[in-house]
Design a protein around this motif. Structure first.
Motif, PDB file in Angstrom:
ATOM      1  N   TYR A   1      -6.704 -33.012 -14.121  1.00 23.52           N
ATOM      2  CA  TYR A   1      -7.096 -31.739 -13.527  1.00 23.52           C
ATOM      3  C   TYR A   1      -6.397 -31.518 -12.189  1.00 23.52           C
TER       4      TYR A   1
ATOM      5  N   VAL B   1     -15.780 -33.796 -20.243  1.00 28.65           N
ATOM      6  CA  VAL B   1     -14.563 -33.214 -19.671  1.00 28.65           C
ATOM      7  C   VAL B   1     -14.714 -31.719 -19.388  1.00 28.65           C
TER       8      VAL B   1
ATOM      9  N   CYS C   1      -9.113 -31.478 -22.042  1.00 33.13           N
ATOM     10  CA  CYS C   1     -10.055 -32.116 -22.960  1.00 33.13           C
ATOM     11  C   CYS C   1      -9.325 -32.688 -24.176  1.00 33.13           C
TER      12      CYS C   1
ATOM     13  N   VAL D   1      -7.348 -35.854 -23.019  1.00 38.95           N
ATOM     14  CA  VAL D   1      -8.226 -37.000 -22.780  1.00 38.95           C
ATOM     15  C   VAL D   1      -8.719 -37.586 -24.102  1.00 38.95           C
TER      16      VAL D   1
ATOM     17  N   THR E   1      -9.715 -37.932 -16.378  1.00 40.16           N
ATOM     18  CA  THR E   1     -10.011 -36.493 -16.389  1.00 40.16           C
ATOM     19  C   THR E   1      -9.672 -35.843 -15.055  1.00 40.16           C
TER      20      THR E   1
ATOM     21  N   TYR F   1     -16.496 -36.521 -25.596  1.00 35.25           N
ATOM     22  CA  TYR F   1     -15.422 -36.080 -24.701  1.00 35.25           C
ATOM     23  C   TYR F   1     -15.659 -34.654 -24.213  1.00 35.25           C
TER      24      TYR F   1
END
Length: 479
Positions: free
Chosen positions: A89, A359, A460, A463, A85, A355
């Motif tokens: 980012y 996230v 999100c 992931v 994550t 998740y």
């Protein structure tokens, strides 16, 4: 028009209608001198809406993170998910800053054909530099030339009578306090000394996230029987808060109308002429930022999803998160939008709670793609406007500073201005220059918050898709 047809519209169309009606009302109220009425009887409903979302956001983040981590099942899964994550980012933030620098260097929005204006701005910068002892960014010295002395005196006299707005001074002071702290102060800020104090302040969301992660990890190490009781409680509580979001969103078109009407009326007051710079948005500067944000949302994000999450149509993704995007635009707050973003991802994109719970809250705190792009454009624009050409190393400093500053930025309206002051200081430019772009910052803030929220939802999705793929591979190997 048939009322029943309007009530059957999808929520995002209702919100968009409320937003447009708010703009129309704001223009009419400015022309008719209704700003006081708007402030007294319309704006409070926008404030109520923001308060309701903030009321839900903090406890929702806490309970959803705990239940999400518990749902992962093992600390190893949490470590893999966290690394993945944060890496994505960080990568999207660097791309956003680099894109902003590329656009502002190509379009040069701060360059002017008015040579006298350029000279005055340059002299104003050199006078500030000499009075503060700021670092020399180039070898140019316009105040040293005899033929410029008349202009120097005129600018000096104008500067002496100029008084900065209180709002600008307070932002500069906050930036100084942030910069004066140690390099590990952000770690200190993450750890709360009293979780109830942190729950009481939406600006301390990072501390709530830390506590939620710490509690969730600890929960994985207690007995299965105790886990089952607590996990059931936290999941049920999360469902209740999401139902609260449902109730609030049913009235969101009216609330969004109030937010838009109050925001535009506050900027314009009772002077119709002030509406022009609001919508014109400082010309090429604002076009550069909006163009960059559009590229992020409709070119870069779709490419990332196409290559890293094949099978997901970006048009379906945008339709799924459109209520969160519209709310982000009207509220200018990633934190206030967070409950709606979570609901959109779970209900529309069908992403598992374990998740979204992990996230999205982290993204609302550390992921500021739109804000980072805006900072890169704004800093170079202000430098160009004052005749300062930043070299490659100085622009690389912007990339690093903007990326790091975005990690600790509050997910609240206009937090980007504080970050911008820090970036201006990092390259030796006058932080008071934010006064130039302050009048139209609110509109641009609304636009960049949309990209921030879209980036959160995109990461999100990536992931979740990646974790599901890993699970499928593991299951095949186990057969």
């Amino acid at each position: 028009m048939n009322i029943s047809k309007i009530t059957s519209w999808p929520l995002h169309w209702k919100i968009l209608s409320g937003m447009l009606l708010g703009i129309v009302y704001a223009i009419a109220s400015v022309q008719l001198g209704w700003s006081r009425f708007t402030s007294d009887f319309i704006a409070p409903f926008g404030t109520i809406f923001m308060n309701l979302l903030k009321l839900i956001a903090v406890p929702l983040v806490l309970f959803s993170i705990i239940s999400g981590i518990a749902g992962l099942g093992s600390p190893e899964s949490l470590g893999r998910l966290g690394l993945k994550t944060l890496s994505i980012y960080l990568g999207t933030t660097i791309v956003a800053v680099s894109l902003g620098l590329l656009l502002v260097n190509l379009l040069k929005p701060g360059k002017s054909n008015d040579s006298e204006l350029i000279l005055e701005n340059r002299i104003r910068y050199e006078l500030w530099k000499s009075s503060t002892g700021a670092e020399d960014l180039d070898e140019i010295c316009q105040i040293c030339k005899p033929e410029n002395q008349e202009v120097v005196e005129r600018v000096r006299a104008a500067t002496a009578t100029f008084s900065s707005e209180e709002a600008i001074e307070s932002k500069i002071e906050k930036a100084k306090q942030t910069q004066s702290r140690g390099p590990l102060s952000f770690l200190v800020d993450m750890v709360p000394d009293n979780i109830f104090t942190s729950l009481n302040d939406s600006k301390l969301m990072i501390q709530v996230i830390f506590f939620g992660i710490f509690f969730g990890i600890s929960l994985l190490y207690v007995s299965i029987e105790r886990q089952a009781v607590l996990i059931s409680f936290f999941q049920a509580t999360t469902d209740v808060f999401l139902k609260m979001v449902d109730f609030v969103m049913q009235a969101s078109p009216f609330f969004v109308f109030a937010l838009m009407a109050a925001t535009i009326s506050q900027i314009a007051g009772d002077d119709v002429s002030k509406m022009l710079p609001v919508f014109a948005s400082l010309g090429l500067y604002s076009i550069t930022i909006v163009f960059g944000l559009v590229l992020m949302a409709f070119v870069i994000y779709p490419l990332v999803i196409h290559y890293l999450a094949p099978g997901i149509r970006y048009t379906d993704f945008l339709k799924a998160i459109s209520p969160a995007q519209l709310l982000a635009f009207s509220s200018s707050s990633s934190a206030a939008t967070l409950p709606v973003t979570i609901e959109c991802m779970e209900e529309n994109m069908k992403v598992d709670k374990k998740y979204t719970a992990f996230v999205l809250p982290i993204g609302a705190t550390v992921n500021m793609d739109g804000t980072s792009l805006y900072q890169a454009v704004a800093v170079v624009f202000l430098a160009q406007l004052h005749g300062v050409d930043l070299n490659f190393v100085q622009q690389l400093t912007i990339v690093l500073t903007a990326t790091l500053a975005s990690i600790g930025a509050a997910a609240v309206p206009s937090a980007g201005l504080i970050m911008l002051i820090i970036v201006l200081n990092s390259v030796g430019l006058n932080p008071a220059w934010i006064a130039i772009i302050l009048p139209i910052d609110r509109i641009l803030d609304m636009c960049r918050t949309v990209v921030n929220v879209t980036g959160d939802a995109m990461v999100c999705t990536l992931v979740a898709k990646s974790e599901e793929y890993n699970h499928s591979i593991s299951n095949e190997k186990g057969r």
